[in-house]
Every structure is written in C-alpha cells, then in structure tokens.
Design an enzyme around this catalytic site. Structure first.
Site, short mmCIF file in Angstrom:
data_model
loop_
_atom_site.label_atom_id
_atom_site.label_comp_id
_atom_site.label_asym_id
_atom_site.label_seq_id
_atom_site.Cartn_x
_atom_site.Cartn_y
_atom_site.Cartn_z
N GLY A 110 0.80 -1.23 0.00
CA GLY A 110 0.00 0.00 0.00
C GLY A 110 0.82 1.26 0.00
O GLY A 110 1.71 1.46 -0.85
N LEU A 116 3.21 2.35 1.67
CA LEU A 116 4.65 2.27 1.95
C LEU A 116 5.48 1.90 0.71
O LEU A 116 6.70 1.97 0.73
CB LEU A 116 4.94 1.27 3.07
CG LEU A 116 4.43 1.70 4.45
CD1 LEU A 116 4.50 0.54 5.43
CD2 LEU A 116 5.21 2.90 4.97
N GLU A 146 1.40 0.56 11.88
CA GLU A 146 0.22 -0.20 11.43
C GLU A 146 -0.73 -0.53 12.58
O GLU A 146 -1.72 -1.22 12.38
CB GLU A 146 0.66 -1.50 10.74
CG GLU A 146 1.59 -1.30 9.55
CD GLU A 146 0.92 -0.69 8.33
OE1 GLU A 146 -0.26 -0.28 8.41
OE2 GLU A 146 1.58 -0.63 7.28
#
Length: 167
Positions: free
Chosen positions: A14, A16, A89
């Site tokens: 995603g 990153l 996260e």
C-alpha cells in the site's frame, strides 16, 4: 520472516511502496530502523485488497482465495524497523502482522544461505486487517495499489486516522 535473528522480510502492498505517500517513512527515516528493497513479488494466494474509510486507506483482508494475487514490494528490515512498522500499522489492535508466502517477480533474496530469484517463493510478514466490515468484501478488489488511481479516491493525508465505523 526472519533469516537472521535481527533481520526480517516484509511485504508492503500500500502506501509504503515506492512512489506512494508513506514510502519515505520506510526507507528514508533511518531513526526508525533500516529497510532495504530486495525486489517485487505477489501473494501466492488471492486476497482482497480494497480501499476504504474516509482516508482512502488500502486494506489487505485475511480472506484467502478471494480477490487477486496482490503485488507489492519485499523489504529486508531490522528489528527496529519491525517495531516501528508494528506501531505505524497499529499491530495488533488495527492491522495484524502475519507470515504468508510471496512469489518473487524480480529481485534476489538470501534465506539461510539459499539464493532466491524470480519465481521462487519466500515467507514474508504482511499486515492484514482482521476487523474488517463484511461489506468491505463488496468493494473493488485490486491487484496492485497506487494512491493515484482511477479505481478509487487518493489516499487522504490531511485527516486524522479514523476507525472502521467512519467508512
């Protein structure tokens, strides 16, 4: 997956990834540990990759066999970066980190003295969203995420993070 006691492989799919809004935090903020791009890969099994919430966040849902073989990048990270990623996260309260099989699309990894290249399968940490709403399975499922895409609205960096109740 650990191949040295303080080195791990992580698969990012995603924000990153290279060219995405949070890539800087993974590779350029050395105060949070070290991450080295080793190559690209895709999940061995299909999983739903969807974009949801008012922040247009990418989520990998732990529903094996539904969706696509998701494409992303494989990084070698140290313990410090793993701890940082867990915090970034919100593992385990928001995302949950698990080990899955990733097929290399390009790049080279070395696992316990064995060199792995295109087509080989390695084990990597990945962040799933276990507390997803059932209706998220009705969203468009992506093979590869990009913040700027005709498939969904762009990642929203201006809003505070929201809960799934705000989707």
């Amino acid at each position: 997956m650990s191949h040295d006691k303080d080195q791990h492989y992580v698969f990012v799919y995603g924000t990153l990834k290279t060219g995405q809004p949070n890539h800087y935090y993974l590779t350029e903020d050395f105060s949070t540990g070290k991450a080295t791009l080793l190559g690209t890969g895709e999940t061995m099994h299909a999983f739903p990759l969807v974009v949801a919430t008012v922040n247009n966040l990418p989520f990998l849902l732990p529903v094996e066999g539904k969706g696509e073989n998701v494409q992303g990048e494989i990084y070698e990270i140290d313990d410090q970066k793993l701890y940082w990623l867990d915090d970034f996260e919100s593992h385990p309260s928001w995302y949950k980190r698990e080990i899955i099989e990733i097929r290399l699309m390009d790049g080279t990894l070395k696992v316990e003295g064995q060199v792995m290249t295109k087509g080989d399968v390695c084990q990597c940490w990945v962040y799933f969203l276990p507390g997803y709403k059932p209706e998220m399975l009705a969203l468009k499922m992506l093979k590869s995420y990009a913040s700027l895409s005709p498939d969904h609205l762009p990642y929203n960096t201006n809003e505070e993070m929201t809960s799934l109740e705000d989707t």
